[in-house]
Write an enzyme that holds these catalytic residues in place. Sequence first.
Site, PDB file in Angstrom:
ATOM      1  N   ARG A   1      10.774  51.266  56.464  1.00 63.35           N
ATOM      2  CA  ARG A   1      10.857  50.588  55.170  1.00 63.35           C
ATOM      3  C   ARG A   1       9.555  50.782  54.410  1.00 63.35           C
ATOM      4  O   ARG A   1       8.469  50.583  54.963  1.00 63.35           O
ATOM      5  CB  ARG A   1      11.134  49.104  55.379  1.00 63.35           C
TER       6      ARG A   1
ATOM      7  N   SER B   1      19.391  38.467  60.948  1.00 61.41           N
ATOM      8  CA  SER B   1      20.132  38.281  59.714  1.00 61.41           C
ATOM      9  C   SER B   1      21.504  38.862  59.951  1.00 61.41           C
ATOM     10  O   SER B   1      21.615  40.000  60.398  1.00 61.41           O
ATOM     11  CB  SER B   1      19.409  39.042  58.608  1.00 61.41           C
TER      12      SER B   1
ATOM     13  N   ARG C   1       9.401  41.512  65.235  1.00 67.96           N
ATOM     14  CA  ARG C   1       9.434  40.067  64.986  1.00 67.96           C
ATOM     15  C   ARG C   1       9.661  39.284  66.276  1.00 67.96           C
ATOM     16  O   ARG C   1       9.086  38.209  66.477  1.00 67.96           O
ATOM     17  CB  ARG C   1      10.521  39.727  63.966  1.00 67.96           C
TER      18      ARG C   1
END
Length: 419
Positions: free
Chosen positions: A260, A350, A389
Amino acid sequence: MLDMRDIRERQDEVRENIRNRGMEIDLDALLAADEDARRLRGELDEIRRRRNEISGSMKGPMKPEERAPLVEEGRQLKEREAEVEERYRAADELRRSLQSQVPNFTHPDAPLGRDDMENKELRVVGEPPRFDFKPLDHVDLMERLDLVDFEGGAKVAGQKFYYLKNEAVLLELALMQFASRILREEGFTMFITPDLARRDILDGIGFNPRGESTQIYNIENSDLCLVATAEITLGGLLSGEIIEEERLPLLYGGISHCFRTEAGSAGRESRGLYRVHQFSKVEMFAFTRPEDSAEMHDRMVSIEERIYTELGIPYRVVDICTGDLGAPAYRKFDLEAWMPGRERWGEITSTSNCTDYQARRLDIRYKEKGAKGTRLVHMLNGTAIALSRAMIALLENGQRADGSISLPKCLGLADIQPR
RNA sequence: GGAGAGGUGGCCGAGCUGGUCGAAGGCGCACGCCUGGAAAGCGUGUAGGUGCCAAAAGUGCCUCGAGGGUUCGAAUCCCUCCCUCUCCGCCA
């Protein structure tokens, strides 16, 4: 992408939805382009019909004097067709580019809100640990334990790249293994996917590979991009296919690196591993019948909860509000882990139900047994484990006064000892 | 990287000396007959997308890997690209 007919017929709903999501889209321009495209398409069809009629009537032997005028008319029609077709294409292209900006409809229960401050906490599971010392954040922990090299990453690849070292390498591999094992138990077919994908696949999934705010790395002199998530490669895997109904739901798990650019997010949450240009991730993906997607969505959340419960990480489940939903998502739930270094919750997973929004553009349908025609599948994606994470949460929650870090038993690793 | 073969409907597979081809045949699937019931057998049907129509019926347009070209007319001829397979080379 939404169905153009829905956009036409449910205009008010679409407008309200765009407003709720805090987006600005020129719907009137889209509707006008649609009008144009439809009108020109009608003209084009009529020209083609006549052309087909002419060539059809010339199949057998004919007298030259009967033949000549038909050939001539055909020739002229061909020219007119080219001209109308060009105008049609322009209108269609404009329609398509505007249409692809329109976000998915939104689940009626998704909280209304502007940004992530208005997401709704559904439940908290586990207890944030209490330390009788001042806990460090993962950057200090990892540097102290020689688990990471940010400076080396910056030297070789630039800011926000990093080398994992020593026990962190084993930890990353163990976490991937652990998540993969759970997904297998849950009935997922596991993949290690390509880390690159064609631009039109990215488009279909709803990533914008071009433009200034793109999150996507493009490969020069090719139509390839570095993937931002295995959602892209797993979702794209069935593009253009018609699936037999009895194969649904299809559960795919994928391991990939994720790249990203993080354009526009400089400075924000920039410390350490929280926001980086490259990380590894184990992703879940599901293709379902429309009537099954809501239930599958809940199931994917529960798989995520199982993973973080087994890892002993305190987390909360959040219902993402309208303004914070990505365009393809009909509804989205995040898991946020407690991160003692930040003294707050941080997103670790998510999971989105994208209904038929991605399937329409990628053209993924299924065939009902005995029924005519096909229907678009629903597509869902969710994080099983995002390694960077997860590592933050594990290290920060597992730290002890003596400088060691306790790791969950399920990983089969020894605790990390101070140097 | 070099040489050759090929990409056709849910699947397999004909067609590829241009018109009768959205496409034989088979499998699968659906329905029916047969049967005590089933299998087998027999018969009928069965690509997708999109437009017109309130809908059904009907009908137009598009689609034989993708894009372009030749032609009144292309699955069929020409060009470009993508992909698959076989052989060779290279390599982990």
